[in-house]
Design a protein around this motif. Structure first.
Motif, PDB file in Angstrom:
ATOM      1  N   LEU A  11       0.757  -1.077   0.380  1.00 46.95           N
ATOM      2  CA  LEU A  11       0.514   0.047  -0.113  1.00 46.95           C
ATOM      3  C   LEU A  11       0.765   1.342  -0.222  1.00 46.95           C
ATOM      4  O   LEU A  11       0.453   1.997  -0.974  1.00 46.95           O
ATOM      5  CB  LEU A  11      -1.360  -0.108   0.960  1.00 46.95           C
ATOM      6  N   VAL A  12       1.826   1.072   0.499  1.00 44.37           N
ATOM      7  CA  VAL A  12       3.038   2.233   0.938  1.00 44.37           C
ATOM      8  C   VAL A  12       3.015   2.709  -0.523  1.00 44.37           C
ATOM      9  O   VAL A  12       4.029   3.795  -0.856  1.00 44.37           O
ATOM     10  CB  VAL A  12       4.112   2.378   2.136  1.00 44.37           C
ATOM     11  N   GLU A  13       3.696   1.680  -1.148  1.00 46.55           N
ATOM     12  CA  GLU A  13       4.390   1.919  -2.165  1.00 46.55           C
ATOM     13  C   GLU A  13       3.236   2.381  -3.459  1.00 46.55           C
ATOM     14  O   GLU A  13       3.652   3.035  -4.550  1.00 46.55           O
ATOM     15  CB  GLU A  13       5.188  -0.004  -3.186  1.00 46.55           C
ATOM     16  N   LYS A  14       2.642   1.602  -3.253  1.00 48.65           N
ATOM     17  CA  LYS A  14       0.978   2.152  -4.370  1.00 48.65           C
ATOM     18  C   LYS A  14       0.357   3.669  -4.123  1.00 48.65           C
ATOM     19  O   LYS A  14       0.609   4.404  -5.103  1.00 48.65           O
ATOM     20  CB  LYS A  14      -0.190   1.331  -4.321  1.00 48.65           C
ATOM     21  N   ASN A  22      14.008  10.085  -2.683  1.00 47.69           N
ATOM     22  CA  ASN A  22      11.793  10.341  -2.025  1.00 47.69           C
ATOM     23  C   ASN A  22      11.640   9.293  -1.041  1.00 47.69           C
ATOM     24  O   ASN A  22      10.089   8.572  -1.796  1.00 47.69           O
ATOM     25  CB  ASN A  22      10.467  10.428  -2.623  1.00 47.69           C
ATOM     26  N   PRO A  23      12.465   8.557  -0.315  1.00 51.95           N
ATOM     27  CA  PRO A  23      11.979   7.281   0.699  1.00 51.95           C
ATOM     28  C   PRO A  23      10.841   8.028   1.340  1.00 51.95           C
ATOM     29  O   PRO A  23      10.159   9.050   1.590  1.00 51.95           O
ATOM     30  CB  PRO A  23      13.428   7.221   1.577  1.00 51.95           C
ATOM     31  N   ALA A  24      10.458   6.434   1.868  1.00 48.26           N
ATOM     32  CA  ALA A  24       9.060   6.885   2.895  1.00 48.26           C
ATOM     33  C   ALA A  24       9.083   6.362   4.205  1.00 48.26           C
ATOM     34  O   ALA A  24      10.515   5.668   4.624  1.00 48.26           O
ATOM     35  CB  ALA A  24       7.971   6.220   2.537  1.00 48.26           C
ATOM     36  N   ARG A  25       8.214   7.229   5.564  1.00 46.70           N
ATOM     37  CA  ARG A  25       9.275   6.309   6.477  1.00 46.70           C
ATOM     38  C   ARG A  25       7.778   6.846   7.302  1.00 46.70           C
ATOM     39  O   ARG A  25       7.093   7.320   7.405  1.00 46.70           O
ATOM     40  CB  ARG A  25      10.118   7.847   7.109  1.00 46.70           C
ATOM     41  N   VAL A  26       7.875   5.625   8.739  1.00 41.63           N
ATOM     42  CA  VAL A  26       6.815   5.804   9.392  1.00 41.63           C
ATOM     43  C   VAL A  26       6.927   7.029  10.311  1.00 41.63           C
ATOM     44  O   VAL A  26       8.085   7.521  11.126  1.00 41.63           O
ATOM     45  CB  VAL A  26       7.416   5.100  10.495  1.00 41.63           C
ATOM     46  N   ALA A  27       6.245   8.291  10.366  1.00 43.51           N
ATOM     47  CA  ALA A  27       5.359   9.314  11.234  1.00 43.51           C
ATOM     48  C   ALA A  27       4.780   9.307  12.446  1.00 43.51           C
ATOM     49  O   ALA A  27       5.201  10.003  13.690  1.00 43.51           O
ATOM     50  CB  ALA A  27       5.132   9.822  10.397  1.00 43.51           C
ATOM     51  N   LEU A  39      -2.868   1.995  14.108  1.00 41.29           N
ATOM     52  CA  LEU A  39      -2.969   3.065  13.137  1.00 41.29           C
ATOM     53  C   LEU A  39      -1.368   3.471  12.954  1.00 41.29           C
ATOM     54  O   LEU A  39      -0.285   3.950  13.544  1.00 41.29           O
ATOM     55  CB  LEU A  39      -3.622   4.501  13.349  1.00 41.29           C
ATOM     56  N   VAL A  40      -0.781   3.569  11.281  1.00 41.07           N
ATOM     57  CA  VAL A  40       0.697   3.895  11.156  1.00 41.07           C
ATOM     58  C   VAL A  40       0.203   5.115   9.419  1.00 41.07           C
ATOM     59  O   VAL A  40      -0.134   5.351   8.992  1.00 41.07           O
ATOM     60  CB  VAL A  40       1.151   2.623  10.556  1.00 41.07           C
ATOM     61  N   GLN A  41       0.833   6.568  10.159  1.00 37.56           N
ATOM     62  CA  GLN A  41       1.185   7.367   9.201  1.00 37.56           C
ATOM     63  C   GLN A  41       2.308   7.466   9.230  1.00 37.56           C
ATOM     64  O   GLN A  41       3.227   7.215   9.712  1.00 37.56           O
ATOM     65  CB  GLN A  41       0.959   8.556   9.996  1.00 37.56           C
ATOM     66  N   VAL A  42       2.464   7.448   7.390  1.00 34.23           N
ATOM     67  CA  VAL A  42       3.564   7.388   6.579  1.00 34.23           C
ATOM     68  C   VAL A  42       3.446   8.190   5.740  1.00 34.23           C
ATOM     69  O   VAL A  42       2.717   9.072   5.678  1.00 34.23           O
ATOM     70  CB  VAL A  42       3.589   6.300   5.745  1.00 34.23           C
ATOM     71  N   GLU A  43       4.952   9.139   5.795  1.00 35.95           N
ATOM     72  CA  GLU A  43       4.982  10.032   4.864  1.00 35.95           C
ATOM     73  C   GLU A  43       6.123  10.049   3.974  1.00 35.95           C
ATOM     74  O   GLU A  43       6.972   9.227   4.272  1.00 35.95           O
ATOM     75  CB  GLU A  43       4.811  11.908   5.882  1.00 35.95           C
ATOM     76  N   SER A  44       6.599  10.991   2.496  1.00 32.38           N
ATOM     77  CA  SER A  44       7.168  10.918   1.518  1.00 32.38           C
ATOM     78  C   SER A  44       7.241  12.141   1.285  1.00 32.38           C
ATOM     79  O   SER A  44       6.103  12.910   0.948  1.00 32.38           O
ATOM     80  CB  SER A  44       6.779   9.627   0.553  1.00 32.38           C
ATOM     81  N   VAL A  45       8.132  13.444   1.601  1.00 38.43           N
ATOM     82  CA  VAL A  45       9.204  14.459   0.996  1.00 38.43           C
ATOM     83  C   VAL A  45       9.381  14.073  -0.212  1.00 38.43           C
ATOM     84  O   VAL A  45       9.969  13.412  -0.696  1.00 38.43           O
ATOM     85  CB  VAL A  45       9.711  14.783   2.181  1.00 38.43           C
ATOM     86  N   HIS A  46       8.862  14.823  -1.257  1.00 31.09           N
ATOM     87  CA  HIS A  46       8.929  15.266  -2.472  1.00 31.09           C
ATOM     88  C   HIS A  46       9.445  16.835  -2.508  1.00 31.09           C
ATOM     89  O   HIS A  46       8.929  17.376  -1.667  1.00 31.09           O
ATOM     90  CB  HIS A  46       8.089  15.244  -3.420  1.00 31.09           C
ATOM     91  N   PRO A  47      10.647  16.748  -3.884  1.00 31.78           N
ATOM     92  CA  PRO A  47      10.527  18.473  -3.936  1.00 31.78           C
ATOM     93  C   PRO A  47       9.459  19.819  -3.522  1.00 31.78           C
ATOM     94  O   PRO A  47      10.059  20.161  -3.470  1.00 31.78           O
ATOM     95  CB  PRO A  47      11.135  18.600  -4.899  1.00 31.78           C
TER      96      PRO A  47
END
Length: 71
Positions: A11-14, A22-27, A39-47
């Motif tokens: 799901l994170v990859e999708k 731009n890696p994803a991390r568990v916030a 609940l797991v909140q995942v974030e990815s920072v893009h430019p």
């Protein structure tokens, strides 16, 4: 055998399309009050933006973007 299309990783990859740049991390990680999931909140920072999605684990072990229904 469990369907891996509903794994948290799939799901994170999708939804976030993480990459080396731009890696994803568990916030955030929390157990739900009813102890029927978490609940797991995942974030990815893009430019140009920050993407953040909350994933909920349901009692059957599957992950969704909506919380489980309270009993």
């Amino acid at each position: 055998m469990r369907n891996t299309d509903n794994s948290l990783r799939a799901l994170v990859e999708k939804w976030l399309s993480p990459s080396e740049a731009n890696p994803a991390r568990v916030a955030c990680f929390r157990h739900l009050a009813n102890r029927k999931g978490c609940l797991v909140q995942v974030e990815s920072v893009h430019p140009t933006r920050r993407l953040s999605i909350a994933f909920f684990r349901h009692g059957d072990g599957a992950w969704y973007v909506f919380p489980p229904v309270a009993a």
